[in-house]
Design a protein around this motif. Structure first.
Motif, PDB file in Angstrom:
ATOM      1  N   LYS A 133       0.827  -1.414  -0.472  1.00 30.36           N
ATOM      2  CA  LYS A 133      -0.525  -0.104  -0.171  1.00 30.36           C
ATOM      3  C   LYS A 133       0.657   1.915  -0.035  1.00 30.36           C
ATOM      4  CE  LYS A 133      -3.518   2.774   3.093  1.00 30.36           C
ATOM      5  NZ  LYS A 133      -4.505   2.562   4.046  1.00 30.36           N
ATOM      6  N   VAL A 134       0.813   1.971  -0.708  1.00 27.98           N
ATOM      7  CA  VAL A 134       1.487   3.415  -1.462  1.00 27.98           C
ATOM      8  C   VAL A 134       0.202   4.620  -0.525  1.00 27.98           C
ATOM      9  CG1 VAL A 134       2.261   5.082  -2.635  1.00 27.98           C
ATOM     10  CG2 VAL A 134       2.734   1.871  -3.083  1.00 27.98           C
ATOM     11  N   SER A 135       0.772   5.379  -0.036  1.00 25.34           N
ATOM     12  CA  SER A 135      -0.595   6.305   0.652  1.00 25.34           C
ATOM     13  C   SER A 135       0.430   7.888   0.729  1.00 25.34           C
ATOM     14  CB  SER A 135      -0.759   6.307   1.798  1.00 25.34           C
ATOM     15  OG  SER A 135      -0.126   5.685   2.228  1.00 25.34           O
ATOM     16  N   ARG A 136      -0.553   9.007   0.448  1.00 20.07           N
ATOM     17  CA  ARG A 136      -0.146  10.176   0.527  1.00 20.07           C
ATOM     18  C   ARG A 136      -0.602  10.804   1.627  1.00 20.07           C
ATOM     19  NH1 ARG A 136       0.497  14.942  -2.915  1.00 20.07           N
ATOM     20  NH2 ARG A 136       1.504  16.735  -1.947  1.00 20.07           N
ATOM     21  N   GLU A 137       0.694  11.050   3.393  1.00 24.10           N
ATOM     22  CA  GLU A 137       0.077  12.091   3.772  1.00 24.10           C
ATOM     23  C   GLU A 137       0.847  13.102   4.147  1.00 24.10           C
ATOM     24  OE1 GLU A 137       1.074   9.230   7.401  1.00 24.10           O
ATOM     25  OE2 GLU A 137      -0.359   7.544   6.821  1.00 24.10           O
ATOM     26  N   ASN A 138       1.155  14.393   4.465  1.00 25.27           N
ATOM     27  CA  ASN A 138       0.926  15.399   3.865  1.00 25.27           C
ATOM     28  C   ASN A 138       1.701  15.444   2.778  1.00 25.27           C
ATOM     29  OD1 ASN A 138      -0.718  16.525   6.176  1.00 25.27           O
ATOM     30  ND2 ASN A 138       1.231  15.673   8.026  1.00 25.27           N
ATOM     31  N   ASP A 139       3.358  16.235   3.069  1.00 22.52           N
ATOM     32  CA  ASP A 139       4.605  16.195   2.300  1.00 22.52           C
ATOM     33  C   ASP A 139       4.773  14.817   1.820  1.00 22.52           C
ATOM     34  OD1 ASP A 139       3.347  18.481   1.524  1.00 22.52           O
ATOM     35  OD2 ASP A 139       4.653  19.388   2.744  1.00 22.52           O
ATOM     36  N   GLU A 140       4.752  13.684   2.707  1.00 22.10           N
ATOM     37  CA  GLU A 140       5.785  12.545   2.245  1.00 22.10           C
ATOM     38  C   GLU A 140       4.473  11.046   1.424  1.00 22.10           C
ATOM     39  OE1 GLU A 140       8.306  12.434   6.394  1.00 22.10           O
ATOM     40  OE2 GLU A 140       6.485  12.339   6.253  1.00 22.10           O
ATOM     41  N   ALA A 141       5.460  10.215   1.279  1.00 20.37           N
ATOM     42  CA  ALA A 141       5.060   9.414   0.854  1.00 20.37           C
ATOM     43  C   ALA A 141       5.059   8.054   1.680  1.00 20.37           C
ATOM     44  CB  ALA A 141       5.489   8.667  -0.501  1.00 20.37           C
ATOM     45  N   VAL A 142       3.887   7.330   1.889  1.00 18.50           N
ATOM     46  CA  VAL A 142       4.608   6.409   2.922  1.00 18.50           C
ATOM     47  C   VAL A 142       4.171   4.551   2.247  1.00 18.50           C
ATOM     48  CG1 VAL A 142       3.688   4.879   4.994  1.00 18.50           C
ATOM     49  CG2 VAL A 142       3.509   7.638   4.422  1.00 18.50           C
TER      50      VAL A 142
END
Length: 229
Positions: A151-160
């Motif tokens: 799973k890839v998600s965007r949290e604020n200015d980061e890619a998780v």
């Protein structure tokens, strides 16, 4: 002094990973080529093609391994920085999963990426290697046939990025040192091991100014997470 100690630890982990991970494909290449040389008149065409395919596969894997090791040694040299450029995360994930399926065609991997196009500065080859290592570890060491999740998600200015399995999980006593190259209880000769090593995955992520972690989850199994700015 602390910086030099960290570099020396990284070199030791790298040497351990090299000796551990190069032995198996080299042994396979030697065994397959010896069989072909000594029994070429007794091997049917199907077996012949299978052995040749094994040699080709392991040779390709070795070439890619050496290329990445060269890149990582550049990371460890003084004042060296990874060459980052904007990459589409979905393409990096797709390439990594595609290569894993070539090695493990029976593995089921569910993928979740953001609907938006997510561009992240990175060295694509190195980040692909991290994803491949984490997926391969989950397939080899979770001891389950249940599907994996990437799973890839965007949290604020980061890619998780999260790689999750639903297997036996990680021994809690190993969690604090799992990225130091000391935690595996698997014999060095029992499998191809941990790719270029979790310690090397950590080196790659830190070189991207990111962070990486591992944890067990309540449903059983483990999740490896890394974050890139």
């Amino acid at each position: 002094i602390l910086l030099e100690q960290e570099k020396e630890k990284m070199r030791s982990n790298l040497l351990r990973a090299v000796s551990h991970d190069l032995r198996t494909p080299l042994t396979c290449i030697l065994g397959a080529s010896t069989t072909l040389l000594e029994n070429k008149d007794k091997i049917n065409e199907e077996k012949f093609d299978c052995l040749l395919n094994d040699i080709h596969h392991d040779a390709q894997w070795l070439i890619h391994m050496v290329e990445n090791l060269l890149s990582i040694t550049k990371i460890s040299s003084e004042d060296a920085k990874v060459k980052k450029q904007e990459e589409i995360v979905e393409e990096i994930v797709s390439e990594s999963v595609s290569r894993i399926h070539k090695r493990f065609p029976d593995a089921t991997i569910y993928v979740s990426v953001p609907d938006e196009i997510l561009m992240v500065p990175m060295d694509a080859t190195l980040i692909e290697q991290v994803l491949i290592n984490l997926l391969e570890n989950a397939i080899r060491h979770s001891e389950t046939a249940l599907p994996l999740w990437l799973k890839v998600s965007r949290e604020n200015d980061e890619a998780v990025f999260c790689v999750t399995d639903y297997g036996k999980g990680i021994d809690p006593s190993n969690l604090p040192t799992i990225f130091e190259g000391k935690s595996s209880t698997v014999s060095a000769d029992s499998s191809r091991g941990l790719g270029i090593g979790l310690s090397i995955c950590k080196t790659i992520i830190l070189a991207h100014n990111g962070r990486i972690s591992a944890a067990n989850h309540v449903c059983g199994g483990a999740t490896f997470t890394f974050v890139l700015p």
